[in-house]
Each structure stands twice: as structure tokens, then as C-alpha cells.
Scaffold this active site. Structure first.
Site: not given
Length: 159
Positions: A75-77, A113-114, A128
């Protein structure tokens, strides 16, 4: 109590309509930590890791992840980021790496969020690259440190 913005009146998930919002300069900072054995951290710091420069790879991964957040989190733009910065610091006394990310834009929705995605993916990249020498590393305390701009104003996490 504040309502969830991504849930409609029927309880269904939806993408927030930001078309009527004013564009403002928005910035967010986030952090994450990767705890590891002293020997693993020394491999990174000394540049002796067989896979190459761990910090450079994690930095690029974090930047790429910030740009792809809209593709990873449903739901992020999609955003036109004007700045993504990822800094990595070895804290040898505590056997950990601290990652701090900064994202910025002039737009209609925030970049929290970014910033969180950038820090998280940088941490995952360290894991990793180092899992061949240590599998029990711990990624922890991913959090938003600060955000500015937008309707909700300024937020700063407590230390």
C-alpha cells in the site's frame, strides 16, 4: 484514537488517496543494527571479507531498496525520492554495525517506509554477505528515528 489510514469503512485494505494533499518537503531517518561476533566484524572492518566491501554493498542495497519500497510494501505509493543516504558504522566495542538511512522528497506523502526499508535491507545485505562465516548474527532494533514535514508534523524518537 487515531484511525488506521489504510483501512476503509468496511475493514478492507486500501491505498490512501493523497491527490488533494499539499506537497511539502518531507524527510525521514531510520536505523537498524546487526550484532555479530568480533571476528566477523573484524573481517568487515579490515576489508578482508572474501565477498568484497560489505559496507559498500550494503549501502547500495539500502539505496536500491528505498527506491523499490512501493514495489515491496503493497500500500505504499511510488515516490520520486530526491535523496537517499545510507551510512554504516562499525561499533567494535559492542560487536555490531549501526545503519542509518535518510530519505527526502518534496511530495504528498511521507518517506518513513522508504527510510525503514533502506535500513532493513542494508542490514539484510550484511547478513547475506557474512552468513558463510556466521549464521547467528542478529538484526535488531529497526526503528524510525525522526520524520519532518506533512500534516502530522515533526516526530523524533526518544533516545
Amino acid at each position: 484514537m487515531t484511525q488506521f489510514t489504510h483501512i476503509n469503512a468496511s475493514g478492507e485494505a486500501n491505498m490512501v488517496d493523497v491527490s488533494a494533499k499539499a506537497e511539502t518537503v518531507r524527510e525521514a531517518r531510520a536505523e537498524a543494527f546487526v550484532h555479530m561476533a568480533p571476528e566477523t566484524l573484524q573481517l568487515i572492518v579490515s576489508g578482508q571479507h572474501h565477498k568484497g566491501d560489505v559496507f559498500a554493498t550494503a549501502r547500495i542495497a539500502g539505496i536500491q531498496a528505498a527506491k523499490k519500497t512501493w514495489d515491496l510494501i503493497p500500500l505504499c505509493h511510488p515516490l520520486l525520492l530526491s535523496k537517499v543516504e545510507v551510512q554504516l558504522e562499525a561499533i567494535e566495542a559492542e560487536n555490531k554495525v549501526r545503519i542509518e538511512s535518510v530519505c527526502k522528497l518534496a511530495g504528498k506523502t511521507g518517506v518513513e517506509m522508504e527510510a525503514l526499508t533502506a535500513a532493513s535491507v542494508a542490514a539484510l545485505t550484511i547478513y547475506d554477505m557474512c552468513k558463510a562465516v556466521q549464521k547467528d548474527m542478529v538484526i535488531g532494533q529497526v526503528r524510525l528515528l525522526e520524520k519532518t514535514g506533512g500534516k502530522s508534523g515533526h516526530f523524533k524518537a526518544e533516545s
